[in-house]
Design a protein around this motif. Structure first.
Motif, PDB file in Angstrom:
ATOM      1  N   VAL A   1       0.860  -1.193   0.000  1.00  0.00           N
ATOM      2  CA  VAL A   1       0.000   0.000   0.000  1.00  0.00           C
ATOM      3  C   VAL A   1       0.896   1.242   0.000  1.00  0.00           C
ATOM      4  O   VAL A   1       1.738   1.403   0.896  1.00  0.00           O
ATOM      5  N   PHE A   2       0.712   2.086  -1.008  1.00  0.00           N
ATOM      6  CA  PHE A   2       1.548   3.286  -1.072  1.00  0.00           C
ATOM      7  C   PHE A   2       1.409   4.100   0.207  1.00  0.00           C
ATOM      8  O   PHE A   2       0.301   4.362   0.684  1.00  0.00           O
ATOM      9  N   GLN A   3       2.557   4.498   0.750  1.00  0.00           N
ATOM     10  CA  GLN A   3       2.605   5.395   1.898  1.00  0.00           C
ATOM     11  C   GLN A   3       3.126   6.734   1.385  1.00  0.00           C
ATOM     12  O   GLN A   3       3.654   6.812   0.277  1.00  0.00           O
ATOM     13  N   GLU A   4       3.022   7.752   2.211  1.00  0.00           N
ATOM     14  CA  GLU A   4       3.535   9.047   1.759  1.00  0.00           C
ATOM     15  C   GLU A   4       4.596   9.547   2.719  1.00  0.00           C
ATOM     16  O   GLU A   4       4.422   9.480   3.939  1.00  0.00           O
ATOM     17  N   TRP A   5       5.705   9.975   2.163  1.00  0.00           N
ATOM     18  CA  TRP A   5       6.791  10.521   2.976  1.00  0.00           C
ATOM     19  C   TRP A   5       7.186  11.871   2.356  1.00  0.00           C
ATOM     20  O   TRP A   5       7.677  11.910   1.241  1.00  0.00           O
ATOM     21  N   HIS A   6       6.918  12.927   3.070  1.00  0.00           N
ATOM     22  CA  HIS A   6       7.227  14.267   2.547  1.00  0.00           C
ATOM     23  C   HIS A   6       6.730  14.449   1.108  1.00  0.00           C
ATOM     24  O   HIS A   6       7.459  14.946   0.236  1.00  0.00           O
ATOM     25  N   GLY A   7       5.514  14.006   0.876  1.00  0.00           N
ATOM     26  CA  GLY A   7       4.916  14.213  -0.442  1.00  0.00           C
ATOM     27  C   GLY A   7       5.329  13.192  -1.485  1.00  0.00           C
ATOM     28  O   GLY A   7       4.918  13.278  -2.645  1.00  0.00           O
ATOM     29  N   LEU A   8       6.136  12.230  -1.083  1.00  0.00           N
ATOM     30  CA  LEU A   8       6.658  11.240  -2.039  1.00  0.00           C
ATOM     31  C   LEU A   8       6.012   9.880  -1.793  1.00  0.00           C
ATOM     32  O   LEU A   8       5.951   9.433  -0.652  1.00  0.00           O
ATOM     33  N   PRO A   9       5.537   9.196  -2.854  1.00  0.00           N
ATOM     34  CA  PRO A   9       4.967   7.866  -2.643  1.00  0.00           C
ATOM     35  C   PRO A   9       6.063   6.836  -2.315  1.00  0.00           C
ATOM     36  O   PRO A   9       7.097   6.788  -2.995  1.00  0.00           O
ATOM     37  N   VAL A  10       5.798   6.049  -1.297  1.00  0.00           N
ATOM     38  CA  VAL A  10       6.734   5.000  -0.872  1.00  0.00           C
ATOM     39  C   VAL A  10       5.972   3.677  -0.859  1.00  0.00           C
ATOM     40  O   VAL A  10       4.925   3.570  -0.222  1.00  0.00           O
ATOM     41  N   MET A  11       6.489   2.695  -1.588  1.00  0.00           N
ATOM     42  CA  MET A  11       5.848   1.378  -1.620  1.00  0.00           C
ATOM     43  C   MET A  11       6.624   0.411  -0.726  1.00  0.00           C
ATOM     44  O   MET A  11       7.751   0.043  -1.028  1.00  0.00           O
ATOM     45  N   PRO A  12       6.028   0.001   0.385  1.00  0.00           N
ATOM     46  CA  PRO A  12       6.690  -0.995   1.240  1.00  0.00           C
ATOM     47  C   PRO A  12       6.536  -2.399   0.651  1.00  0.00           C
ATOM     48  O   PRO A  12       5.428  -2.808   0.290  1.00  0.00           O
ATOM     49  N   THR A  13       7.633  -3.128   0.574  1.00  0.00           N
ATOM     50  CA  THR A  13       7.546  -4.534   0.152  1.00  0.00           C
ATOM     51  C   THR A  13       8.548  -5.355   0.944  1.00  0.00           C
ATOM     52  O   THR A  13       9.338  -4.812   1.718  1.00  0.00           O
ATOM     53  N   PHE A  14       8.507  -6.668   0.747  1.00  0.00           N
ATOM     54  CA  PHE A  14       9.424  -7.518   1.492  1.00  0.00           C
ATOM     55  C   PHE A  14      10.868  -7.299   1.038  1.00  0.00           C
ATOM     56  O   PHE A  14      11.133  -7.008  -0.132  1.00  0.00           O
ATOM     57  N   HIS A  15      11.780  -7.498   1.978  1.00  0.00           N
ATOM     58  CA  HIS A  15      13.210  -7.407   1.659  1.00  0.00           C
ATOM     59  C   HIS A  15      13.602  -8.630   0.817  1.00  0.00           C
ATOM     60  O   HIS A  15      13.125  -9.738   1.074  1.00  0.00           O
ATOM     61  N   PRO A  16      14.459  -8.434  -0.203  1.00  0.00           N
ATOM     62  CA  PRO A  16      14.863  -9.591  -1.025  1.00  0.00           C
ATOM     63  C   PRO A  16      15.462 -10.736  -0.199  1.00  0.00           C
ATOM     64  O   PRO A  16      15.333 -11.900  -0.577  1.00  0.00           O
ATOM     65  N   SER A  17      16.112 -10.431   0.920  1.00  0.00           N
ATOM     66  CA  SER A  17      16.686 -11.538   1.691  1.00  0.00           C
ATOM     67  C   SER A  17      15.582 -12.387   2.330  1.00  0.00           C
ATOM     68  O   SER A  17      15.766 -13.576   2.579  1.00  0.00           O
ATOM     69  N   TYR A  18      14.414 -11.802   2.535  1.00  0.00           N
ATOM     70  CA  TYR A  18      13.268 -12.586   3.021  1.00  0.00           C
ATOM     71  C   TYR A  18      12.808 -13.552   1.924  1.00  0.00           C
ATOM     72  O   TYR A  18      12.453 -14.693   2.180  1.00  0.00           O
ATOM     73  N   LEU A  19      12.867 -13.084   0.685  1.00  0.00           N
ATOM     74  CA  LEU A  19      12.543 -13.965  -0.451  1.00  0.00           C
ATOM     75  C   LEU A  19      13.573 -15.083  -0.565  1.00  0.00           C
ATOM     76  O   LEU A  19      13.235 -16.236  -0.823  1.00  0.00           O
ATOM     77  N   VAL A  20      14.846 -14.718  -0.356  1.00  0.00           N
ATOM     78  CA  VAL A  20      15.905 -15.729  -0.452  1.00  0.00           C
ATOM     79  C   VAL A  20      15.707 -16.778   0.649  1.00  0.00           C
ATOM     80  O   VAL A  20      15.795 -17.985   0.402  1.00  0.00           O
ATOM     81  N   ARG A  21      15.388 -16.308   1.847  1.00  0.00           N
ATOM     82  CA  ARG A  21      15.202 -17.242   2.975  1.00  0.00           C
ATOM     83  C   ARG A  21      13.974 -18.127   2.778  1.00  0.00           C
ATOM     84  O   ARG A  21      13.883 -19.193   3.338  1.00  0.00           O
ATOM     85  N   ASN A  22      13.023 -17.638   2.017  1.00  0.00           N
ATOM     86  CA  ASN A  22      11.785 -18.398   1.791  1.00  0.00           C
ATOM     87  C   ASN A  22      11.652 -18.758   0.316  1.00  0.00           C
ATOM     88  O   ASN A  22      10.608 -18.535  -0.308  1.00  0.00           O
ATOM     89  N   GLU A  23      12.735 -19.314  -0.194  1.00  0.00           N
ATOM     90  CA  GLU A  23      12.850 -19.503  -1.641  1.00  0.00           C
ATOM     91  C   GLU A  23      11.660 -20.237  -2.256  1.00  0.00           C
ATOM     92  O   GLU A  23      11.214 -19.909  -3.349  1.00  0.00           O
ATOM     93  N   GLY A  24      11.142 -21.239  -1.563  1.00  0.00           N
ATOM     94  CA  GLY A  24      10.057 -22.037  -2.154  1.00  0.00           C
ATOM     95  C   GLY A  24       8.672 -21.422  -1.984  1.00  0.00           C
ATOM     96  O   GLY A  24       7.690 -21.988  -2.445  1.00  0.00           O
ATOM     97  N   ASN A  25       8.589 -20.298  -1.345  1.00  0.00           N
ATOM     98  CA  ASN A  25       7.269 -19.730  -1.027  1.00  0.00           C
ATOM     99  C   ASN A  25       6.759 -18.853  -2.170  1.00  0.00           C
ATOM    100  O   ASN A  25       7.178 -17.713  -2.348  1.00  0.00           O
TER     101      ASN A  25
END
Ligand code: URA
Length: 250
Positions: free
Chosen positions: A205-229
């Protein structure tokens, strides 16, 4: 006609993304997903939730009369917190200074500390694939971290460390003035959004930081740790699609 070609190109993007991040099996009929049911039909990975597209907005931080190189030089000389003592190299960040798209991670790991460059280890290789799947070269975007020196044993940076380093990231963003930022993982989310209890509360969900859209997502290392997911991969893809839709193509 246009509708059809839009749909085809969206599908092609999605296939490319899953191939890039090693989840191409989601599209190959010879490897049916368990959820595909008795008929074993390949099901095209779930369509994304409608992307909430934030209004185009501008960064409401003052322009800074310095260059990214100036900031990088200051980061390399920084001794503001105890992380400086343990670093091999500081990792200021890198990429296209005119990019509309910026990725912000947590902090350097071992490989980044050795090379002085962000996201070059395993998680970094996956991030590079995600960026490619979005249709960008790595060198076309800008990549930085909340803290610029490696925390010991890759632990999560302490609050004082993140706070000591914050002026650097704020200044980098003020100089870059990207159109959108992707916050990779909880440490980056904590930088942009106060009082978030868990990633699930804001991810996608887009968040706003000083007028700028910020998209929070999972860290790539979380994807690496959960490779089969597959579900996690699908969520990240949905998030990146929203970012791509916001940018509206190159
Ligand atoms: N993880 C991060 O958050 N940043 C890097 O640069 C590398 C791994």
């Amino acid at each position: 006609m246009k509708r059809k070609s839009d749909a085809l190109s969206a599908l092609a993007d999605r296939v490319r993304f899953f191939e890039e991040i090693g989840a191409g099996f989601l599209f190959r009929s010879e490897e049916p997903r368990p959820e595909a049911g008795a008929a074993g039909k390949t099901i095209v990975a779930g369509s994304p939730r409608p992307a909430a597209r934030p209004a185009e907005s501008g960064l409401d931080l003052p322009r800074v009369d310095r260059t990214l190189d100036d900031v990088s030089a200051e980061i390399r000389a920084c001794r503001k917190c105890s992380l400086a003592a343990g670093r091999t190299k500081a990792v200021p960040g890198e990429g296209n200074p005119k990019s509309p798209l910026m990725f912000v991670g947590e902090g350097p790991g071992h490989d980044e500390d050795v090379q002085g460059r962000p996201f070059v280890g395993r998680a970094g290789q996956l991030l590079t694939k995600i960026i490619a799947a979005m249709g960008y070269e790595r060198s076309e975007v800008f990549i930085a971290n909340v803290v610029k020196c490696r925390p010991p044993e890759n632990r999560v940076p302490h609050r004082e460390e993140a706070e000591a380093c914050a002026p650097f990231l704020i200044e980098q963003i003020s100089i870059l003035r990207p159109r959108v930022i992707v916050a990779l993982g909880k440490t980056a989310v904590d930088f942009f959004v106060p009082n978030v209890k868990a990633m699930g509360a804001v991810r996608g969900v887009f968040q706003e930081w000083h007028g700028l859209p910020v998209m929070p997502t999972f860290h790539p290392s979380y994807l690496v740790r959960n490779e089969g997911n597959r579900e996690i991969k699908r969520m990240v893809w949905n998030d990146m699609q929203k970012v791509m839709a916001f940018l509206g193509g190159k």
